[in-house]
Design a protein around this motif. Structure first.
Motif, mmCIF file in Angstrom:
data_model
loop_
_atom_site.group_PDB
_atom_site.id
_atom_site.type_symbol
_atom_site.label_atom_id
_atom_site.label_comp_id
_atom_site.label_asym_id
_atom_site.label_seq_id
_atom_site.Cartn_x
_atom_site.Cartn_y
_atom_site.Cartn_z
ATOM 1 N N VAL A 1 0.822 -1.217 0.000
ATOM 2 C CA VAL A 1 0.000 0.000 0.000
ATOM 3 C C VAL A 1 0.856 1.267 0.000
ATOM 4 N N GLY A 2 2.134 1.132 0.348
ATOM 5 C CA GLY A 2 3.014 2.291 0.318
ATOM 6 C C GLY A 2 3.664 2.555 -1.028
ATOM 7 N N THR A 3 3.385 1.697 -2.022
ATOM 8 C CA THR A 3 4.055 1.847 -3.326
ATOM 9 C C THR A 3 3.402 2.894 -4.223
ATOM 10 N N SER A 4 2.247 3.409 -3.809
ATOM 11 C CA SER A 4 1.623 4.545 -4.496
ATOM 12 C C SER A 4 0.777 5.314 -3.493
ATOM 13 N N PRO A 5 0.795 6.632 -3.533
ATOM 14 C CA PRO A 5 -0.038 7.413 -2.605
ATOM 15 C C PRO A 5 -1.533 7.253 -2.865
ATOM 16 N N SER A 6 -1.905 6.640 -3.968
ATOM 17 C CA SER A 6 -3.330 6.473 -4.296
ATOM 18 C C SER A 6 -3.965 5.266 -3.615
ATOM 19 N N PHE A 7 -3.180 4.352 -3.077
ATOM 20 C CA PHE A 7 -3.725 3.073 -2.633
ATOM 21 C C PHE A 7 -4.487 3.145 -1.307
ATOM 22 N N LEU A 8 -3.848 3.661 -0.288
ATOM 23 C CA LEU A 8 -4.363 3.484 1.072
ATOM 24 C C LEU A 8 -5.757 4.077 1.272
#
Length: 412
Positions: free
Chosen positions: A227-234
């Motif tokens: 979830v930290g691999t893109s700011p859009s995920f979390l």
């Protein structure tokens, strides 16, 4: 009478045709998942080890399913992308993955859902397993077929289910579906694909991986890694959680499955996992132990993730601190940790026979809250505490069991 009977037949036929043309409902999804897992995890496939007849049968099955779903072939030989792995005689050298030379040959199965977009989502799962066992097996006894129903017939069946769901969605991204081989040997298939992609990797928006998603527990815990691999995920994970799943997140894009290969190409990744269990890498990982209703919920959740992200522009990539920074240890308690547990301590999901934990009297469900002089708050603090011990050491362990604290002594 004949007229009414004819109308009845027409009505039944129209219902049948409509159900075939439209997206699968939950009942159809459950039936398909059961059928796919049962086929892939059957003794006839011999555990689907890379380079075996069972792996070839599984690959053929997947290619036929991709074709039936209306996907375009995106391998180098139709739906297939063969690769050969040459294992070195020197154990300190890495295996060489390519298409030439002698070695073990596996096949990725690759299909493309064309939505006429300049962006593509990759959805993957590995379909190989351990065959008759070998070095990756945790089985103690004579060699036996390791059917790998959860690992990873469950993820592969989920992959096929998503082909049937997403082909009916109005997405603004293409979807590349990949069933990887050679994962159990060291992410061979996904490693080969990202270095020899059959589409432009620059067009890839993000990658979703499913590995061991067939054992949703009573708490309905679903781990989502990366979830930290893109700011859009979390921010999107909770609003779409209409099935009240217990979402347990981890930021790192690195882990022991195929999403790692894509993360290392600077692509955002999400990896889905329903937890470890006592049948992991054992012959007992069979299709009758899969929670098929839970697998439906996982598939539906992932499809909602994809729909929610579809409205986003191309996702930004973020590097994360990876799990290679974990402590190193030379001893083992002989337990299977409950990776879905997010309370204080380390909850035991299984105890290996004859290992220190069993000798010390630990049971499945126990929560380790202290190991030696170290308080155990979570998995990382448990590993740090464990790394301080050597073979022959003994120390106290404090556990919580049925609301009571119990102290025992473990000898490594």
């Amino acid at each position: 009478m004949k007229y009414r009977f004819s109308l009845y037949l027409i009505s039944i036929l129209s219902i049948f045709l409509f159900s075939c043309d439209g997206p699968p409902n939950d009942e159809k999804l459950l039936s398909n998942l059961n059928e796919d897992v049962t086929f892939l995890a059957a003794d006839d496939l011999g555990g689907r080890a890379i380079g075996t007849e069972g792996e070839e049968k599984a690959a053929d099955y997947l290619a036929k399913a991709f074709k039936k779903a209306g996907l375009q072939p995106k391998g180098t030989e139709g739906f297939f992308q063969p690769f050969t792995v040459s294992k070195p005689s020197n154990p300190h050298e890495e295996a060489v993955i390519g298409t030439d030379g002698e070695g073990i040959t596996g096949r990725n199965v690759v299909g493309f859902l064309d939505k006429k977009s300049d962006k593509t989502i990759v959805i993957g799962a590995h379909f190989d397993h351990l065959g008759m066992g070998g070095s990756g097996s945790l089985h103690r006894g004579d060699s036996a077929i390791h059917n790998g129903a959860d690992d990873n017939a469950s993820g592969t069946a989920a992959l096929l289910a998503l082909t049937e769901i997403l082909k009916h969605e109005e997405l603004s991204s293409n979807v590349l579906f990949i069933a990887f081989s050679g994962e159990e040997n060291g992410l061979w298939g996904s490693n080969y694909f990202v270095k020899n992609p059959t589409i432009d990797l620059g067009s890839v928006n993000y990658m979703i991986n499913m590995d061991m998603v067939g054992r949703l527990n009573e708490e309905k815990s679903l781990a989502v890694y990366g979830v930290g691999t893109s700011p859009s995920f979390l921010s999107i994970l909770d609003p779409i959680n209409s099935d009240s799943l217990k979402i347990v997140t981890t930021e790192s894009g690195v882990g022991p499955s195929d999403h790692t290969s894509f993360y290392l190409q600077d692509l955002p990744v999400l990896h889905f996992f329903t937890g470890q269990h006592e049948d992991y890498h054992k012959p007992s990982d069979d299709s009758d132990k899969i929670n098929y209703e839970g697998l439906v919920k996982v598939v539906r959740y992932i499809s909602r993730v994809i729909k929610q992200l579809d409205s986003e522009p191309k996702l930004a990539f973020t590097k994360t601190k990876d799990s290679s920074d974990s402590p190193r240890f030379t001893v083992s308690m002989g337990v299977v940790p409950d990776y879905m547990y997010d309370g204080k301590g380390m909850r035991v999901d299984g105890v290996s026979e004859g290992k220190p934990a069993q000798v010390a009297g630990l049971l499945k469900g126990d929560i380790v809250v202290q190991l030696g002089d170290s308080t155990v708050y979570d998995m990382m603090s448990y590993m740090r505490a464990l790394s301080a011990f050597q073979k022959g050491d003994e120390t106290k362990v404090i556990i919580e069991r049925s609301g009571q604290q119990v102290e025992t002594v473990v000898k490594f």
